[in-house]
Design a protein around this motif. Structure first.
Motif, PDB file in Angstrom:
ATOM      1  N   LEU A 178      12.146   9.242 -86.447  1.00 46.52           N
ATOM      2  CA  LEU A 178      13.357   9.902 -86.839  1.00 46.52           C
ATOM      3  C   LEU A 178      13.986  10.654 -85.697  1.00 46.52           C
ATOM      4  N   ARG A 196      16.158   8.720 -83.635  1.00 48.82           N
ATOM      5  CA  ARG A 196      17.441   8.361 -84.437  1.00 48.82           C
ATOM      6  C   ARG A 196      17.133   6.966 -84.718  1.00 48.82           C
ATOM      7  N   HIS A 218      16.637   5.554 -87.834  1.00 51.93           N
ATOM      8  CA  HIS A 218      16.379   5.895 -89.380  1.00 51.93           C
ATOM      9  C   HIS A 218      16.036   4.625 -89.999  1.00 51.93           C
ATOM     10  N   ARG A 219      16.500   3.538 -89.727  1.00 48.96           N
ATOM     11  CA  ARG A 219      16.274   2.529 -90.609  1.00 48.96           C
ATOM     12  C   ARG A 219      14.730   2.043 -90.290  1.00 48.96           C
ATOM     13  N   ALA A 253      12.713   4.559 -92.228  1.00 54.54           N
ATOM     14  CA  ALA A 253      12.729   4.521 -93.696  1.00 54.54           C
ATOM     15  C   ALA A 253      11.895   3.494 -93.963  1.00 54.54           C
ATOM     16  N   ASN A 277      10.661  13.177 -95.277  1.00 52.55           N
ATOM     17  CA  ASN A 277      11.140  12.465 -94.197  1.00 52.55           C
ATOM     18  C   ASN A 277      12.055  11.038 -94.783  1.00 52.55           C
ATOM     19  N   ALA A 303      15.684  10.108 -93.668  1.00 56.57           N
ATOM     20  CA  ALA A 303      16.188   8.833 -93.277  1.00 56.57           C
ATOM     21  C   ALA A 303      17.276   8.185 -94.102  1.00 56.57           C
ATOM     22  N   HIS A 304      16.892   8.246 -95.428  1.00 50.14           N
ATOM     23  CA  HIS A 304      18.101   7.879 -96.354  1.00 50.14           C
ATOM     24  C   HIS A 304      19.230   8.497 -96.173  1.00 50.14           C
ATOM     25  N   SER A 342      20.588  10.165 -93.572  1.00 50.26           N
ATOM     26  CA  SER A 342      20.920   9.907 -92.384  1.00 50.26           C
ATOM     27  C   SER A 342      21.913   8.519 -92.454  1.00 50.26           C
ATOM     28  N   LEU A 343      21.216   7.663 -93.180  1.00 46.53           N
ATOM     29  CA  LEU A 343      21.854   6.147 -93.373  1.00 46.53           C
ATOM     30  C   LEU A 343      22.940   6.144 -94.379  1.00 46.53           C
TER      31      LEU A 343
END
Length: 69
Positions: A15, A18, A20-21, A24, A43, A47-48, A50-51
């Motif tokens: 995270l 960056r 994020h995927r 996740a 967290n 992540a979700h 941010s996506l």
């Protein structure tokens, strides 16, 4: 990894980078193995969000809050 604490730390690093995927994906595996892992749910929500996966983020936030109000 088998150690969920280390896995959670690794995902937190993803995270920070960056990724994020990737974070996740790692965090979904952690909460599948330990549904009471509040930090992983937190967290995962980040992540979700941010996506742009807002429904999944809301679900993860609700899990995190239920575990640690």
């Amino acid at each position: 990894p088998d150690d969920l604490g280390l896995g959670s730390d690794w995902a937190a690093g993803l995270l920070r980078d960056r990724r994020h995927r990737d974070a996740a994906d790692a965090l979904r595996a952690i909460v599948a193995n330990d549904p009471n892992h509040d930090r992983a749910w937190f967290n995962l929500a980040v992540a979700h969000q941010s996506l742009g996966r807002l429904e999944e983020a809301l679900d993860a936030w609700n899990h995190a809050i239920a575990l640690r109000p």
